[in-house]
Design a protein around this motif. Structure first.
Motif, PDB file in Angstrom:
ATOM      1  N   THR A  43       0.666  -1.222   0.134  1.00  0.00           N
ATOM      2  CA  THR A  43       0.533   0.127   0.107  1.00  0.00           C
ATOM      3  C   THR A  43       0.793   1.443  -0.128  1.00  0.00           C
ATOM      4  O   THR A  43       0.279   2.618   0.119  1.00  0.00           O
ATOM      5  CB  THR A  43      -1.201   0.098   1.717  1.00  0.00           C
ATOM      6  OG1 THR A  43      -0.190  -0.090   2.903  1.00  0.00           O
ATOM      7  CG2 THR A  43      -1.836  -1.033   1.413  1.00  0.00           C
ATOM      8  N   HIS A  85      -0.215   4.600  -1.654  1.00  0.00           N
ATOM      9  CA  HIS A  85      -2.124   5.117  -2.071  1.00  0.00           C
ATOM     10  C   HIS A  85      -2.352   5.585  -0.598  1.00  0.00           C
ATOM     11  O   HIS A  85      -3.742   5.249  -0.012  1.00  0.00           O
ATOM     12  CB  HIS A  85      -2.679   3.388  -2.228  1.00  0.00           C
ATOM     13  CG  HIS A  85      -1.676   3.059  -3.290  1.00  0.00           C
ATOM     14  ND1 HIS A  85      -2.002   2.890  -4.769  1.00  0.00           N
ATOM     15  CD2 HIS A  85      -0.216   1.931  -3.224  1.00  0.00           C
ATOM     16  CE1 HIS A  85      -1.266   2.165  -5.627  1.00  0.00           C
ATOM     17  NE2 HIS A  85      -0.278   1.799  -4.867  1.00  0.00           N
ATOM     18  N   GLY A  86      -1.934   6.863  -0.237  1.00  0.00           N
ATOM     19  CA  GLY A  86      -2.592   7.438   0.799  1.00  0.00           C
ATOM     20  C   GLY A  86      -3.197   7.295   1.665  1.00  0.00           C
ATOM     21  O   GLY A  86      -2.414   6.162   2.560  1.00  0.00           O
ATOM     22  N   ASP A  87      -4.521   7.363   2.387  1.00  0.00           N
ATOM     23  CA  ASP A  87      -5.161   6.603   3.165  1.00  0.00           C
ATOM     24  C   ASP A  87      -5.157   5.046   3.411  1.00  0.00           C
ATOM     25  O   ASP A  87      -5.266   4.332   5.104  1.00  0.00           O
ATOM     26  CB  ASP A  87      -6.666   6.839   3.125  1.00  0.00           C
ATOM     27  CG  ASP A  87      -7.227   8.061   3.475  1.00  0.00           C
ATOM     28  OD1 ASP A  87      -5.965   9.070   4.009  1.00  0.00           O
ATOM     29  OD2 ASP A  87      -7.949   8.917   3.283  1.00  0.00           O
ATOM     30  N   ALA A  88      -5.165   4.868   2.612  1.00  0.00           N
ATOM     31  CA  ALA A  88      -4.891   2.700   2.276  1.00  0.00           C
ATOM     32  C   ALA A  88      -3.657   2.267   3.264  1.00  0.00           C
ATOM     33  O   ALA A  88      -4.316   1.565   3.860  1.00  0.00           O
ATOM     34  CB  ALA A  88      -5.392   2.107   0.445  1.00  0.00           C
ATOM     35  N   GLY A 111      -3.117   3.236   5.488  1.00  0.00           N
ATOM     36  CA  GLY A 111      -3.029   4.113   7.230  1.00  0.00           C
ATOM     37  C   GLY A 111      -3.651   2.212   8.209  1.00  0.00           C
ATOM     38  O   GLY A 111      -3.776   2.055   8.794  1.00  0.00           O
ATOM     39  N   TYR A 132      -4.092   3.261  16.948  1.00  0.00           N
ATOM     40  CA  TYR A 132      -5.327   4.225  16.636  1.00  0.00           C
ATOM     41  C   TYR A 132      -5.961   4.173  17.834  1.00  0.00           C
ATOM     42  O   TYR A 132      -7.466   3.817  17.172  1.00  0.00           O
ATOM     43  CB  TYR A 132      -6.236   2.383  16.011  1.00  0.00           C
ATOM     44  CG  TYR A 132      -4.737   1.928  14.594  1.00  0.00           C
ATOM     45  CD1 TYR A 132      -5.308   2.013  13.566  1.00  0.00           C
ATOM     46  CD2 TYR A 132      -4.475   1.281  14.959  1.00  0.00           C
ATOM     47  CE1 TYR A 132      -4.825   2.193  12.418  1.00  0.00           C
ATOM     48  CE2 TYR A 132      -3.596   0.609  13.930  1.00  0.00           C
ATOM     49  CZ  TYR A 132      -3.645   1.219  12.494  1.00  0.00           C
ATOM     50  OH  TYR A 132      -3.328   0.893  11.557  1.00  0.00           O
ATOM     51  N   SER A 147      -9.253   2.613  11.567  1.00  0.00           N
ATOM     52  CA  SER A 147      -8.287   2.864   9.874  1.00  0.00           C
ATOM     53  C   SER A 147      -9.087   3.449   8.548  1.00  0.00           C
ATOM     54  O   SER A 147      -8.412   4.410   8.724  1.00  0.00           O
ATOM     55  CB  SER A 147      -7.524   1.049   9.446  1.00  0.00           C
ATOM     56  OG  SER A 147      -6.531   0.597  10.551  1.00  0.00           O
ATOM     57  N   TYR A 148     -10.128   3.529   8.989  1.00  0.00           N
ATOM     58  CA  TYR A 148     -11.026   3.560   7.543  1.00  0.00           C
ATOM     59  C   TYR A 148     -12.045   4.449   7.562  1.00  0.00           C
ATOM     60  O   TYR A 148     -13.142   3.333   7.337  1.00  0.00           O
ATOM     61  CB  TYR A 148     -11.389   3.112   6.110  1.00  0.00           C
ATOM     62  CG  TYR A 148      -9.785   1.909   6.057  1.00  0.00           C
ATOM     63  CD1 TYR A 148      -8.407   3.216   5.841  1.00  0.00           C
ATOM     64  CD2 TYR A 148      -9.642   0.462   6.096  1.00  0.00           C
ATOM     65  CE1 TYR A 148      -7.543   2.152   5.201  1.00  0.00           C
ATOM     66  CE2 TYR A 148      -8.446   0.026   5.319  1.00  0.00           C
ATOM     67  CZ  TYR A 148      -7.310   0.784   4.692  1.00  0.00           C
ATOM     68  OH  TYR A 148      -6.085  -0.147   4.761  1.00  0.00           O
ATOM     69  N   ASN A 204     -13.636   7.574   7.459  1.00  0.00           N
ATOM     70  CA  ASN A 204     -13.950   7.846   6.785  1.00  0.00           C
ATOM     71  C   ASN A 204     -13.983   7.582   5.471  1.00  0.00           C
ATOM     72  O   ASN A 204     -14.578   8.889   4.783  1.00  0.00           O
ATOM     73  CB  ASN A 204     -13.723   9.153   7.224  1.00  0.00           C
ATOM     74  CG  ASN A 204     -13.566  10.093   8.437  1.00  0.00           C
ATOM     75  OD1 ASN A 204     -14.213   9.939   8.854  1.00  0.00           O
ATOM     76  ND2 ASN A 204     -12.591  10.098   8.978  1.00  0.00           N
ATOM     77  N   ASP A 205     -14.101   6.566   5.164  1.00  0.00           N
ATOM     78  CA  ASP A 205     -13.822   6.397   3.871  1.00  0.00           C
ATOM     79  C   ASP A 205     -14.443   4.824   3.253  1.00  0.00           C
ATOM     80  O   ASP A 205     -14.164   3.822   3.949  1.00  0.00           O
ATOM     81  CB  ASP A 205     -12.627   6.335   3.494  1.00  0.00           C
ATOM     82  CG  ASP A 205     -12.285   5.806   1.738  1.00  0.00           C
ATOM     83  OD1 ASP A 205     -13.311   4.832   1.469  1.00  0.00           O
ATOM     84  OD2 ASP A 205     -11.360   6.251   1.511  1.00  0.00           O
ATOM     85  N   LEU A 263     -13.058   2.033   1.462  1.00  0.00           N
ATOM     86  CA  LEU A 263     -11.698   1.495   1.425  1.00  0.00           C
ATOM     87  C   LEU A 263     -12.337   0.213   2.660  1.00  0.00           C
ATOM     88  O   LEU A 263     -12.109  -0.815   2.792  1.00  0.00           O
ATOM     89  CB  LEU A 263     -10.611   2.180   2.316  1.00  0.00           C
ATOM     90  CG  LEU A 263     -10.286   2.942   1.428  1.00  0.00           C
ATOM     91  CD1 LEU A 263      -8.313   3.757   2.181  1.00  0.00           C
ATOM     92  CD2 LEU A 263      -9.128   2.244   0.598  1.00  0.00           C
TER      93      LEU A 263
END
Length: 421
Positions: A108, A111-114, A116, A167, A375-376, A378-379, A382
Protein backbone atom coordinates in the motif's frame (compact mmCIF):
# COMPACT_ATOMS: atom_id res chain seq x y z
CA UNK A 1 -27.62 -38.73 34.09
CA UNK A 2 -28.50 -37.02 30.79
CA UNK A 3 -27.55 -33.69 32.39
CA UNK A 4 -24.14 -35.05 33.34
CA UNK A 5 -23.70 -36.42 29.82
CA UNK A 6 -24.63 -33.03 28.39
CA UNK A 7 -22.03 -31.28 30.53
CA UNK A 8 -19.42 -33.81 29.47
CA UNK A 9 -20.38 -33.27 25.84
CA UNK A 10 -20.12 -29.49 26.14
CA UNK A 11 -16.59 -29.73 27.49
CA UNK A 12 -15.44 -31.16 24.17
CA UNK A 13 -13.87 -28.44 22.08
CA UNK A 14 -15.01 -30.14 18.88
CA UNK A 15 -18.63 -29.55 19.95
CA UNK A 16 -17.89 -25.90 20.73
CA UNK A 17 -16.10 -25.50 17.41
CA UNK A 18 -19.04 -26.95 15.50
CA UNK A 19 -21.50 -24.67 17.30
CA UNK A 20 -19.30 -21.65 16.59
CA UNK A 21 -19.00 -22.48 12.88
CA UNK A 22 -22.76 -22.95 12.56
CA UNK A 23 -23.44 -19.66 14.34
CA UNK A 24 -20.93 -17.87 12.10
CA UNK A 25 -22.61 -19.24 8.95
CA UNK A 26 -26.03 -18.19 10.24
CA UNK A 27 -24.73 -14.68 10.89
CA UNK A 28 -23.08 -14.42 7.48
CA UNK A 29 -26.18 -15.58 5.63
CA UNK A 30 -28.47 -13.40 7.74
CA UNK A 31 -26.35 -10.28 7.20
CA UNK A 32 -26.41 -10.74 3.41
CA UNK A 33 -30.08 -11.71 3.14
CA UNK A 34 -33.20 -9.58 2.60
CA UNK A 35 -33.54 -9.59 6.40
CA UNK A 36 -30.16 -7.90 6.94
CA UNK A 37 -31.89 -4.99 8.68
CA UNK A 38 -33.12 -7.34 11.38
CA UNK A 39 -29.61 -8.63 11.91
CA UNK A 40 -28.23 -5.12 12.32
CA UNK A 41 -31.08 -4.24 14.69
CA UNK A 42 -30.21 -7.33 16.75
CA UNK A 43 -26.50 -6.42 16.91
CA UNK A 44 -27.24 -2.79 17.74
CA UNK A 45 -29.83 -3.41 20.46
CA UNK A 46 -28.44 -1.48 23.40
CA UNK A 47 -28.51 -2.06 27.13
CA UNK A 48 -25.74 0.27 28.30
CA UNK A 49 -23.66 -1.22 25.46
CA UNK A 50 -24.84 -2.69 22.12
CA UNK A 51 -25.30 -6.46 21.96
CA UNK A 52 -22.26 -6.89 19.70
CA UNK A 53 -20.11 -4.92 22.17
CA UNK A 54 -21.27 -7.09 25.07
CA UNK A 55 -20.35 -10.17 23.05
CA UNK A 56 -16.95 -8.94 21.80
CA UNK A 57 -15.83 -7.18 24.99
CA UNK A 58 -17.78 -8.98 27.70
CA UNK A 59 -18.54 -12.59 26.81
CA UNK A 60 -15.31 -13.00 24.89
CA UNK A 61 -13.40 -11.79 27.96
CA UNK A 62 -14.72 -14.87 29.78
CA UNK A 63 -13.41 -17.07 26.97
CA UNK A 64 -10.06 -15.29 27.22
CA UNK A 65 -10.12 -15.95 30.97
CA UNK A 66 -10.48 -19.68 30.30
CA UNK A 67 -7.63 -19.55 27.77
CA UNK A 68 -5.40 -17.52 30.10
CA UNK A 69 -6.17 -19.92 32.93
CA UNK A 70 -5.25 -22.89 30.74
CA UNK A 71 -2.01 -21.20 29.71
CA UNK A 72 -1.19 -20.61 33.38
CA UNK A 73 -1.54 -24.35 33.98
CA UNK A 74 0.76 -25.04 31.05
CA UNK A 75 3.37 -22.58 32.32
CA UNK A 76 3.26 -24.04 35.85
CA UNK A 77 2.90 -27.76 35.28
CA UNK A 78 2.68 -28.32 31.53
CA UNK A 79 5.02 -28.19 28.58
CA UNK A 80 5.51 -24.41 28.72
CA UNK A 81 7.35 -24.76 32.01
CA UNK A 82 10.38 -25.54 29.82
CA UNK A 83 11.77 -22.15 28.74
CA UNK A 84 13.29 -23.56 25.56
CA UNK A 85 9.84 -24.64 24.38
CA UNK A 86 7.89 -21.68 25.75
CA UNK A 87 9.97 -19.12 23.86
CA UNK A 88 9.25 -20.69 20.48
CA UNK A 89 5.53 -19.77 20.09
CA UNK A 90 6.18 -16.35 21.63
CA UNK A 91 8.85 -15.42 19.09
CA UNK A 92 6.81 -16.99 16.29
CA UNK A 93 3.81 -14.92 17.30
CA UNK A 94 5.71 -11.64 17.25
CA UNK A 95 7.14 -12.49 13.83
CA UNK A 96 3.65 -13.51 12.71
CA UNK A 97 2.38 -10.05 13.60
CA UNK A 98 5.27 -8.02 12.20
CA UNK A 99 5.68 -9.73 8.80
CA UNK A 100 2.03 -9.29 7.68
CA UNK A 101 2.17 -5.61 8.67
CA UNK A 102 5.35 -5.15 6.62
CA UNK A 103 3.83 -6.90 3.60
CA UNK A 104 0.74 -4.68 3.84
CA UNK A 105 2.91 -1.56 4.14
CA UNK A 106 4.94 -2.48 1.04
CA UNK A 107 1.83 -3.18 -1.06
CA UNK A 108 0.00 0.00 0.00
CA UNK A 109 3.02 2.32 -0.05
CA UNK A 110 2.14 5.54 -1.87
CA UNK A 111 -1.62 4.83 -1.91
CA UNK A 112 -2.68 7.52 0.53
CA UNK A 113 -5.28 6.55 3.13
CA UNK A 114 -5.05 2.86 2.22
CA UNK A 115 -1.64 2.67 3.92
CA UNK A 116 -3.21 3.46 7.27
CA UNK A 117 -4.57 -0.06 7.67
CA UNK A 118 -1.20 -1.74 8.23
CA UNK A 119 -2.40 -3.18 11.54
CA UNK A 120 -5.32 -5.09 10.02
CA UNK A 121 -3.49 -8.32 9.07
CA UNK A 122 -1.56 -8.55 12.34
CA UNK A 123 -4.17 -10.31 14.47
CA UNK A 124 -5.22 -13.96 14.81
CA UNK A 125 -8.77 -14.64 15.95
CA UNK A 126 -8.14 -17.05 18.79
CA UNK A 127 -11.77 -18.14 19.20
CA UNK A 128 -12.19 -19.19 15.57
CA UNK A 129 -8.68 -20.64 15.28
CA UNK A 130 -9.02 -22.82 18.38
CA UNK A 131 -12.47 -23.96 17.26
CA UNK A 132 -11.25 -24.98 13.80
CA UNK A 133 -8.37 -26.88 15.38
CA UNK A 134 -10.81 -28.65 17.70
CA UNK A 135 -13.01 -29.73 14.79
CA UNK A 136 -10.23 -31.06 12.54
CA UNK A 137 -7.54 -31.90 15.07
CA UNK A 138 -8.54 -35.32 16.42
CA UNK A 139 -5.29 -37.20 16.67
CA UNK A 140 -3.01 -34.17 16.72
CA UNK A 141 -0.61 -33.89 19.69
CA UNK A 142 -1.96 -31.78 22.61
CA UNK A 143 1.27 -29.77 22.42
CA UNK A 144 0.06 -28.32 19.11
CA UNK A 145 -2.99 -26.80 20.76
CA UNK A 146 -0.80 -25.31 23.48
CA UNK A 147 1.43 -23.83 20.78
CA UNK A 148 -1.62 -22.25 19.13
CA UNK A 149 -2.99 -20.86 22.40
CA UNK A 150 0.31 -19.22 23.28
CA UNK A 151 0.73 -17.96 19.73
CA UNK A 152 -2.76 -16.48 19.52
CA UNK A 153 -2.72 -14.80 22.92
CA UNK A 154 0.65 -13.11 22.32
CA UNK A 155 -0.58 -12.17 18.85
CA UNK A 156 -3.73 -10.56 20.26
CA UNK A 157 -1.73 -8.74 22.92
CA UNK A 158 0.52 -7.27 20.22
CA UNK A 159 -2.48 -6.26 18.11
CA UNK A 160 -4.29 -4.66 21.04
CA UNK A 161 -1.14 -2.74 22.01
CA UNK A 162 -1.00 -1.48 18.42
CA UNK A 163 -4.62 -0.36 18.70
CA UNK A 164 -3.93 1.42 21.98
CA UNK A 165 -0.85 3.23 20.67
CA UNK A 166 -1.68 3.94 17.02
CA UNK A 167 -5.45 3.66 16.55
CA UNK A 168 -7.01 5.16 19.66
CA UNK A 169 -7.62 8.71 20.77
CA UNK A 170 -5.64 8.03 23.93
CA UNK A 171 -5.74 6.04 27.13
CA UNK A 172 -7.75 6.95 30.21
CA UNK A 173 -5.02 6.52 32.79
CA UNK A 174 -7.15 6.62 35.94
CA UNK A 175 -9.29 3.58 34.99
CA UNK A 176 -6.20 1.79 33.67
CA UNK A 177 -4.32 2.26 36.94
CA UNK A 178 -7.44 1.15 38.80
CA UNK A 179 -7.58 -2.01 36.68
CA UNK A 180 -3.91 -2.73 37.40
CA UNK A 181 -4.53 -2.28 41.13
CA UNK A 182 -7.54 -4.60 40.89
CA UNK A 183 -5.43 -7.22 39.16
CA UNK A 184 -2.79 -6.96 41.88
CA UNK A 185 -5.47 -7.45 44.54
CA UNK A 186 -6.94 -10.39 42.61
CA UNK A 187 -3.53 -12.06 42.47
CA UNK A 188 -2.90 -11.46 46.16
CA UNK A 189 -6.28 -12.90 47.16
CA UNK A 190 -5.50 -15.99 45.07
CA UNK A 191 -2.79 -16.84 47.59
CA UNK A 192 -5.40 -17.31 50.32
CA UNK A 193 -4.77 -14.45 52.78
CA UNK A 194 -8.38 -14.69 53.94
CA UNK A 195 -7.65 -18.20 55.23
CA UNK A 196 -5.33 -16.97 57.97
CA UNK A 197 -6.10 -15.89 61.47
CA UNK A 198 -8.03 -17.37 64.43
CA UNK A 199 -11.80 -17.60 64.59
CA UNK A 200 -13.73 -17.13 67.79
CA UNK A 201 -15.45 -20.32 68.92
CA UNK A 202 -19.13 -20.40 68.00
CA UNK A 203 -21.65 -21.78 65.52
CA UNK A 204 -19.67 -20.45 62.54
CA UNK A 205 -16.83 -22.82 63.38
CA UNK A 206 -19.04 -25.80 62.56
CA UNK A 207 -20.51 -27.12 59.36
CA UNK A 208 -19.59 -26.09 55.82
CA UNK A 209 -17.71 -22.98 56.93
CA UNK A 210 -15.14 -25.01 58.83
CA UNK A 211 -11.89 -24.96 56.85
CA UNK A 212 -8.72 -26.63 58.05
CA UNK A 213 -6.37 -26.00 60.99
CA UNK A 214 -4.65 -22.75 61.80
CA UNK A 215 -1.00 -22.66 60.85
CA UNK A 216 0.27 -20.34 63.55
CA UNK A 217 -0.63 -18.42 66.69
CA UNK A 218 -1.70 -19.42 70.21
CA UNK A 219 -4.94 -20.99 68.97
CA UNK A 220 -3.15 -23.29 66.57
CA UNK A 221 -5.24 -26.33 65.76
CA UNK A 222 -8.61 -24.60 66.16
CA UNK A 223 -10.88 -24.43 63.09
CA UNK A 224 -11.13 -21.27 61.06
CA UNK A 225 -13.68 -19.72 58.74
CA UNK A 226 -12.98 -19.04 55.09
CA UNK A 227 -15.29 -16.71 53.22
CA UNK A 228 -16.11 -18.35 49.86
CA UNK A 229 -13.60 -16.71 47.57
CA UNK A 230 -16.01 -16.41 44.65
CA UNK A 231 -18.03 -13.90 46.69
CA UNK A 232 -15.00 -11.59 46.61
CA UNK A 233 -13.21 -12.59 43.42
CA UNK A 234 -16.13 -12.52 40.98
CA UNK A 235 -17.18 -8.92 41.78
CA UNK A 236 -13.51 -7.91 41.75
CA UNK A 237 -13.09 -9.50 38.30
CA UNK A 238 -16.15 -7.60 37.03
CA UNK A 239 -14.68 -4.38 38.42
CA UNK A 240 -11.34 -5.04 36.70
CA UNK A 241 -13.15 -5.71 33.41
CA UNK A 242 -15.16 -2.49 33.75
CA UNK A 243 -12.10 -0.38 34.48
CA UNK A 244 -10.16 -1.97 31.62
CA UNK A 245 -13.04 -1.26 29.25
CA UNK A 246 -13.25 2.36 30.39
CA UNK A 247 -9.49 2.80 29.98
CA UNK A 248 -9.75 2.40 26.21
CA UNK A 249 -7.91 -0.94 26.08
CA UNK A 250 -9.79 -3.90 24.66
CA UNK A 251 -11.45 -5.49 27.70
CA UNK A 252 -10.49 -9.04 26.73
CA UNK A 253 -7.03 -8.19 28.10
CA UNK A 254 -8.64 -8.24 31.54
CA UNK A 255 -9.79 -11.82 30.91
CA UNK A 256 -6.31 -12.95 29.90
CA UNK A 257 -4.69 -11.24 32.90
CA UNK A 258 -7.20 -12.67 35.38
CA UNK A 259 -6.74 -16.16 33.95
CA UNK A 260 -2.96 -15.93 34.21
CA UNK A 261 -3.29 -14.91 37.87
CA UNK A 262 -5.29 -17.98 38.88
CA UNK A 263 -3.64 -20.19 41.49
CA UNK A 264 -2.92 -23.71 40.23
CA UNK A 265 -1.83 -25.21 43.56
CA UNK A 266 -3.96 -26.25 46.53
CA UNK A 267 -3.81 -24.89 50.06
CA UNK A 268 -4.48 -26.92 53.20
CA UNK A 269 -8.15 -27.87 53.32
CA UNK A 270 -8.61 -27.66 49.54
CA UNK A 271 -9.18 -30.68 47.34
CA UNK A 272 -8.94 -28.77 44.04
CA UNK A 273 -7.14 -25.60 43.01
CA UNK A 274 -9.06 -22.44 42.06
CA UNK A 275 -7.66 -22.78 38.54
CA UNK A 276 -9.02 -26.29 38.04
CA UNK A 277 -12.35 -25.42 39.67
CA UNK A 278 -12.86 -22.39 37.44
CA UNK A 279 -12.00 -24.38 34.31
CA UNK A 280 -14.46 -27.11 35.27
CA UNK A 281 -17.30 -24.69 35.93
CA UNK A 282 -16.85 -22.23 33.06
CA UNK A 283 -15.77 -24.34 30.08
CA UNK A 284 -19.28 -25.74 29.28
CA UNK A 285 -20.62 -22.17 29.21
CA UNK A 286 -17.90 -20.98 26.85
CA UNK A 287 -18.61 -23.94 24.58
CA UNK A 288 -22.40 -23.84 24.48
CA UNK A 289 -23.18 -20.16 24.98
CA UNK A 290 -20.32 -17.69 24.82
CA UNK A 291 -18.56 -18.69 21.59
CA UNK A 292 -21.77 -19.22 19.55
CA UNK A 293 -23.16 -15.84 20.66
CA UNK A 294 -19.84 -14.20 19.85
CA UNK A 295 -19.85 -15.77 16.37
CA UNK A 296 -23.48 -14.80 15.79
CA UNK A 297 -22.80 -11.15 16.61
CA UNK A 298 -19.39 -10.89 14.92
CA UNK A 299 -19.52 -12.92 11.73
CA UNK A 300 -22.33 -11.03 10.00
CA UNK A 301 -20.10 -9.13 7.57
CA UNK A 302 -21.68 -7.81 4.38
CA UNK A 303 -19.77 -8.63 1.22
CA UNK A 304 -20.72 -5.54 -0.76
CA UNK A 305 -17.05 -4.64 -1.17
CA UNK A 306 -16.07 -8.00 -2.65
CA UNK A 307 -16.23 -6.73 -6.23
CA UNK A 308 -13.52 -4.13 -5.57
CA UNK A 309 -10.96 -6.45 -3.99
CA UNK A 310 -8.56 -6.68 -6.91
CA UNK A 311 -8.72 -2.92 -7.41
CA UNK A 312 -8.00 -2.10 -3.79
CA UNK A 313 -4.36 -2.05 -2.59
CA UNK A 314 -5.63 -2.32 0.99
CA UNK A 315 -7.59 -5.47 0.19
CA UNK A 316 -4.62 -7.02 -1.61
CA UNK A 317 -2.39 -6.13 1.35
CA UNK A 318 -4.81 -7.79 3.76
CA UNK A 319 -5.08 -10.94 1.66
CA UNK A 320 -1.31 -11.19 1.26
CA UNK A 321 -0.67 -10.37 4.92
CA UNK A 322 -3.08 -12.89 6.42
CA UNK A 323 -2.56 -15.73 3.96
CA UNK A 324 1.14 -15.40 3.12
CA UNK A 325 2.54 -13.13 5.83
CA UNK A 326 1.29 -15.26 8.70
CA UNK A 327 2.89 -18.38 7.26
CA UNK A 328 6.20 -16.66 6.55
CA UNK A 329 6.28 -14.90 9.92
CA UNK A 330 5.21 -17.77 12.16
CA UNK A 331 6.86 -20.70 10.41
CA UNK A 332 9.97 -18.70 9.51
CA UNK A 333 10.23 -17.15 12.96
CA UNK A 334 9.90 -20.50 14.70
CA UNK A 335 12.42 -22.20 12.41
CA UNK A 336 14.99 -19.41 12.75
CA UNK A 337 14.55 -19.42 16.53
CA UNK A 338 15.40 -23.11 16.75
CA UNK A 339 18.19 -22.71 14.19
CA UNK A 340 20.02 -19.84 15.84
CA UNK A 341 19.13 -20.15 19.54
CA UNK A 342 18.77 -22.93 22.09
CA UNK A 343 14.98 -22.96 21.74
CA UNK A 344 13.51 -26.31 20.76
CA UNK A 345 10.38 -27.72 19.20
CA UNK A 346 8.29 -30.05 21.31
CA UNK A 347 9.34 -33.65 20.55
CA UNK A 348 5.76 -34.63 19.67
CA UNK A 349 5.58 -31.93 16.97
CA UNK A 350 7.07 -31.70 13.49
CA UNK A 351 7.57 -28.75 11.19
CA UNK A 352 4.60 -29.67 8.97
CA UNK A 353 2.44 -29.35 12.13
CA UNK A 354 3.77 -25.83 12.69
CA UNK A 355 3.11 -25.01 9.04
CA UNK A 356 -0.54 -25.98 9.53
CA UNK A 357 -0.81 -23.79 12.61
CA UNK A 358 0.79 -20.92 10.69
CA UNK A 359 -1.91 -21.30 8.04
CA UNK A 360 -4.60 -21.38 10.75
CA UNK A 361 -3.27 -18.15 12.24
CA UNK A 362 -4.38 -16.38 9.07
CA UNK A 363 -7.92 -16.31 10.49
CA UNK A 364 -7.91 -12.64 11.44
CA UNK A 365 -11.59 -11.82 11.74
CA UNK A 366 -12.71 -10.00 14.92
CA UNK A 367 -9.65 -7.93 15.84
CA UNK A 368 -8.83 -7.40 12.15
CA UNK A 369 -12.35 -6.08 11.53
CA UNK A 370 -12.00 -3.81 14.56
CA UNK A 371 -8.72 -2.36 13.28
CA UNK A 372 -10.28 -1.92 9.83
CA UNK A 373 -13.05 0.23 11.33
CA UNK A 374 -10.47 2.29 13.20
CA UNK A 375 -8.26 2.62 10.10
CA UNK A 376 -10.90 3.84 7.65
CA UNK A 377 -13.59 5.67 9.65
CA UNK A 378 -14.23 8.22 6.89
CA UNK A 379 -13.87 6.10 3.74
CA UNK A 380 -16.74 3.66 3.30
CA UNK A 381 -15.29 2.19 0.11
CA UNK A 382 -11.96 1.32 1.73
CA UNK A 383 -13.72 -0.02 4.81
CA UNK A 384 -16.06 -2.31 2.85
CA UNK A 385 -13.25 -3.70 0.70
CA UNK A 386 -11.08 -4.22 3.80
CA UNK A 387 -13.86 -6.11 5.58
CA UNK A 388 -14.48 -8.28 2.53
CA UNK A 389 -10.75 -9.00 2.29
CA UNK A 390 -10.59 -10.01 5.97
CA UNK A 391 -13.55 -12.33 5.49
CA UNK A 392 -12.11 -13.89 2.32
CA UNK A 393 -8.59 -14.24 3.77
CA UNK A 394 -9.94 -15.84 6.95
CA UNK A 395 -11.98 -18.32 4.91
CA UNK A 396 -9.01 -19.23 2.71
CA UNK A 397 -6.72 -19.59 5.73
CA UNK A 398 -9.25 -21.81 7.52
CA UNK A 399 -9.67 -23.98 4.42
CA UNK A 400 -5.94 -24.40 3.82
CA UNK A 401 -5.31 -25.14 7.49
CA UNK A 402 -8.16 -27.65 7.57
CA UNK A 403 -6.61 -29.61 4.70
CA UNK A 404 -3.11 -29.52 6.18
CA UNK A 405 -4.11 -30.34 9.76
CA UNK A 406 -6.50 -33.10 8.70
CA UNK A 407 -3.66 -34.78 6.82
CA UNK A 408 -1.32 -34.26 9.77
CA UNK A 409 -3.90 -35.68 12.21
CA UNK A 410 -4.29 -38.80 10.05
CA UNK A 411 -0.52 -39.24 9.95
CA UNK A 412 -0.21 -38.85 13.74
CA UNK A 413 -2.98 -41.40 14.27
CA UNK A 414 -1.19 -43.91 12.05
CA UNK A 415 2.04 -43.38 13.96
CA UNK A 416 0.39 -43.69 17.39
CA UNK A 417 1.07 -46.98 19.20
CA UNK A 418 -1.79 -49.46 19.25
CA UNK A 419 -3.34 -49.51 22.78
CA UNK A 420 -4.16 -53.18 22.30
CA UNK A 421 -0.48 -53.90 21.98
Amino acid sequence: MPFINLKTLLRRESVGGALLVVAALVALIWANSPWAGGYEAFRSFTVILPVHAWAADGLLAIFFFVVGNELKQEFVRGELRHPRRAVLPIVASVCGAVVPALIFAVITFGHGDAAGGWGIPMATDIAFAVSVLAVVGRGLPPALRTFLLTLAIVDDLVAIMVIAVFYSAGLAWAPLLGAVAGLALFGWLQQGPMRRGPLRQGPLTRGPLRRGPLRRGPLRGLPQRQLPMKIVLVPLAVLVWTLMHESGIHATIAGVALGLLMRTSTLPGETISPSDRAEHLIRPWTTAVILPIFALTSAGVTVTGAGNLLASPAAIGILAGLIVGKIVGIFGGAWCTTRFTRAELHPDLTWPDIFGIAQLAGIGFTVSLLIAELSYPNDLGLLESAKAAVLLASGIAATLATVTLTLRAARHRRRAPDPAG
